[in-house]
Enzyme design. Sequence first.
Site, PDB file in Angstrom:
ATOM      1  N   ASP A  61      -3.974  -0.283  10.317  1.00 21.25           N
ATOM      2  CA  ASP A  61      -4.777  -0.851   9.134  1.00 21.25           C
ATOM      3  C   ASP A  61      -6.471  -0.731   9.442  1.00 21.25           C
ATOM      4  OD1 ASP A  61      -2.374  -1.663   8.043  1.00 21.25           O
ATOM      5  OD2 ASP A  61      -2.495  -3.713   8.194  1.00 21.25           O
ATOM      6  N   CYS A  79       0.951  -1.310   0.007  1.00 19.05           N
ATOM      7  CA  CYS A  79       0.028   0.068  -0.049  1.00 19.05           C
ATOM      8  C   CYS A  79       0.849   1.364  -0.016  1.00 19.05           C
ATOM      9  CB  CYS A  79      -0.905   0.030   1.221  1.00 19.05           C
ATOM     10  SG  CYS A  79      -2.299  -1.235   1.115  1.00 19.05           S
TER      11      CYS A  79
HETATM   12  C1  LIG Z   1       2.584  -7.474   4.905  1.00 15.16           C
HETATM   13  C2  LIG Z   1       2.459  -6.958   6.439  1.00 15.16           C
HETATM   14  O1  LIG Z   1       2.687  -7.492   7.125  1.00 15.16           O
HETATM   15  N1  LIG Z   1       1.878  -5.454   6.235  1.00 15.16           N
HETATM   16  C3  LIG Z   1       1.779  -5.065   7.571  1.00 15.16           C
HETATM   17  C4  LIG Z   1       3.056  -4.471   8.237  1.00 15.16           C
HETATM   18  O2  LIG Z   1       3.619  -3.768   7.140  1.00 15.16           O
HETATM   19  P1  LIG Z   1       5.401  -3.316   7.526  1.00 15.16           P
HETATM   20  O3  LIG Z   1       5.892  -4.669   7.889  1.00 15.16           O
HETATM   21  O4  LIG Z   1       5.942  -2.760   6.065  1.00 15.16           O
HETATM   22  O5  LIG Z   1       5.202  -2.087   8.399  1.00 15.16           O
HETATM   23  P2  LIG Z   1       6.361  -1.795   9.334  1.00 15.16           P
HETATM   24  O6  LIG Z   1       5.917  -2.210  10.893  1.00 15.16           O
HETATM   25  O7  LIG Z   1       7.728  -2.401   8.930  1.00 15.16           O
HETATM   26  O8  LIG Z   1       6.577  -0.182   9.264  1.00 15.16           O
HETATM   27  C5  LIG Z   1       5.945   0.565  10.250  1.00 15.16           C
HETATM   28  C6  LIG Z   1       6.617   1.771  10.171  1.00 15.16           C
HETATM   29  O9  LIG Z   1       8.168   1.573  10.446  1.00 15.16           O
HETATM   30  C7  LIG Z   1       8.878   2.317   9.499  1.00 15.16           C
HETATM   31  N2  LIG Z   1       9.941   1.441   9.168  1.00 15.16           N
HETATM   32  C8  LIG Z   1       9.675   0.161   8.913  1.00 15.16           C
HETATM   33  C9  LIG Z   1      10.978  -0.844   8.492  1.00 15.16           C
HETATM   34  C10 LIG Z   1      12.165  -0.142   8.464  1.00 15.16           C
HETATM   35  O10 LIG Z   1      13.052  -0.852   8.154  1.00 15.16           O
HETATM   36  N3  LIG Z   1      12.147   1.142   8.559  1.00 15.16           N
HETATM   37  C11 LIG Z   1      11.216   1.982   8.828  1.00 15.16           C
HETATM   38  O11 LIG Z   1      11.440   3.182   9.046  1.00 15.16           O
HETATM   39  C12 LIG Z   1       7.870   2.366   8.426  1.00 15.16           C
HETATM   40  O12 LIG Z   1       8.411   3.466   7.311  1.00 15.16           O
HETATM   41  C13 LIG Z   1       6.648   2.678   8.992  1.00 15.16           C
HETATM   42  O13 LIG Z   1       6.350   4.106   9.131  1.00 15.16           O
HETATM   43  O14 LIG Z   1       3.088  -3.802   9.162  1.00 15.16           O
HETATM   44  C14 LIG Z   1       2.141  -2.383   9.173  1.00 15.16           C
HETATM   45  C15 LIG Z   1       1.971  -1.755  10.350  1.00 15.16           C
HETATM   46  O15 LIG Z   1       1.328  -2.756  11.417  1.00 15.16           O
HETATM   47  C16 LIG Z   1       0.938  -2.866   8.447  1.00 15.16           C
HETATM   48  O16 LIG Z   1      -0.025  -1.693   8.191  1.00 15.16           O
HETATM   49  C17 LIG Z   1       1.041  -3.713   7.246  1.00 15.16           C
HETATM   50  O17 LIG Z   1      -0.062  -4.240   6.970  1.00 15.16           O
HETATM   51  C1  LIG Z   2      -0.434  -1.742   4.582  1.00 12.48           C
HETATM   52  C2  LIG Z   2      -1.163  -3.049   4.435  1.00 12.48           C
HETATM   53  O1  LIG Z   2      -0.649  -3.803   3.443  1.00 12.48           O
HETATM   54  P1  LIG Z   2       0.781  -4.253   3.050  1.00 12.48           P
HETATM   55  O2  LIG Z   2       1.919  -3.885   3.774  1.00 12.48           O
HETATM   56  O3  LIG Z   2       0.742  -5.722   2.741  1.00 12.48           O
HETATM   57  O4  LIG Z   2       0.748  -2.959   2.080  1.00 12.48           O
HETATM   58  C3  LIG Z   2      -2.609  -3.164   4.870  1.00 12.48           C
HETATM   59  O5  LIG Z   2      -2.808  -4.530   4.749  1.00 12.48           O
HETATM   60  O6  LIG Z   2      -3.179  -2.479   5.375  1.00 12.48           O
END
Ligand SMILES: CC(=O)N[C@H]1[C@@H](OP(=O)(O)OP(=O)(O)OC[C@H]2O[C@@H](n3ccc(=O)[nH]c3=O)[C@H](O)[C@@H]2O)O[C@H](CO)[C@@H](O)[C@@H]1O
Ligand SMILES: C=C(OP(=O)(O)O)C(=O)O
Length: 421
Positions: free
Chosen positions: A306, A119
């Site tokens: 989410d 997303c």
């Molecule tokens: C496939 C999946 O499981 N997707 C979920 C996962 O996304 P996802 O794992 O991508 O989300 P993260 O928990 O990693 O990200 C949360 C925040 O941390 C920041 N960040 C993250 C990693 C990094 O290396 N550096 C950094 O700065 C991101 O920019 C963001 O602002 O968790 C999100 C937060 O609960 C959910 O919305 C998504 O649905």
């Molecule tokens: C942010 C979402 O998903 P993804 O990390 O897969 O983009 C979501 O499920 O709302």
Amino acid sequence: MVRYRVRGGNALRGTAFIQGAKNAVLPMIGAALLAPKGRTVLRNVPIIEDVRRAVELAEAIGAYVELHESERTLVIDASKVNSPILPAEIARRFRGSVLFTPALLHRLGEAIVEGVGGCNLGSRNLDFHYLGYKRLGAIVDEGETVIHVKASGLTGATLYLDTPSHTGTENLIMAAALAKGTTVIENAALEPEVLDVIDMLTKMGARISGGGTGFITVEGVEELHAVEHTVMPDRLDAGVFAMAAAITGGEVSLVGTGLDLGVVRYKLEQMGVEFHRQGAVLHVGCEGPLRPINIITDTYPGFATDLQSPMMTVAALADGTSYIHERIFDGRFALAGELNKMGANVEVEGSRAVVRGRTPLTGTQVTAHDLRSGIALVLAGLAAEGETQIDSGYLIDRGHAHLAARMRALGADITREISER
Ligand SMILES: CC(=O)N[C@H]1[C@@H](OP(=O)(O)OP(=O)(O)OC[C@H]2O[C@@H](n3ccc(=O)[nH]c3=O)[C@H](O)[C@@H]2O)O[C@H](CO)[C@@H](O)[C@@H]1O
Ligand SMILES: C=C(OP(=O)(O)O)C(=O)O
């Protein structure tokens, strides 16, 4: 192009079957690729577009995969994984592609990531993933579009995440599971989906402790083996169906929730929604007017980001002013403009939104900007007068299985169409 059409006004009543969790099944597919022999069986798999993309991506790197849709079962044989390339045309279509990297590193010594999708929510960095791999001994070459990670064997280390990244935690656990020695991951994510992935990896032979505490210890093992695992229920899907019952003045029995909805339930209760558990079934209903609410999104056990968009729709239908503070993503208010087209009064300033309800919603043409804004517009359509047409419905299909059919079974007037444009 996928388009949903919703004609509002029907109270939703009946039994809603909650799907398996998208955010658990995707890392589990990545985990299955760590097993060099045998067949992994995943049950309660949600039949969503992200799973279809994950199947395509696994096949692209050489795995044999069977997706049995009516049985909601995936069979994965990763013994012939032979390509380190995660091709752009598949990998850029979903976030879960990032979860294939540890398996490629362990199985082939390198991963060439041609892109990662998901997303569009503002910045979605991956620095914790790549810094973690580097501390475990990998070489990471970050090009403008392609990322090349190489390692001839990883070695345990102490890792710290600045914020408890969901996929970051899962990736580093998978990388550490087959590394030499001990890895400690500090400030690890606490989400139930992460714990479900740990359960599966533990069955596979991984040695992981501390799940759910924020401090995870992984003792590397020589090999992981294929197992059978049932994916946990999707708490986001459950939350959406609970909200659909609430805003239409209906009553829905949720089957397959298996877990408490936690803070989402408490927030909906504050708004006047009633929950009542009867054994394994959770009943949700709402008779009176909805009250306004304040929400601050946070990592688990805080209010899940989410569900922030769906909750914005509910707030627009509450009597009074609600306040929403989005703290996880810096670009997650694209819904506001679309809801306002339908008659809502949502004002956004930076990471905060003020929702002044209740304003009558009227159906019109709106666009899903991401998965959750899409489902939030479906909710708005259920409560609006007339027909709401939601374009870019593929984004909804990324995360909700058979949505129109499941909502129609509850009495909703909703159709899903595929058109040229
Ligand atoms: C496939 C999946 O499981 N997707 C979920 C996962 O996304 P996802 O794992 O991508 O989300 P993260 O928990 O990693 O990200 C949360 C925040 O941390 C920041 N960040 C993250 C990693 C990094 O290396 N550096 C950094 O700065 C991101 O920019 C963001 O602002 O968790 C999100 C937060 O609960 C959910 O919305 C998504 O649905
Ligand atoms: C942010 C979402 O998903 P993804 O990390 O897969 O983009 C979501 O499920 O709302």
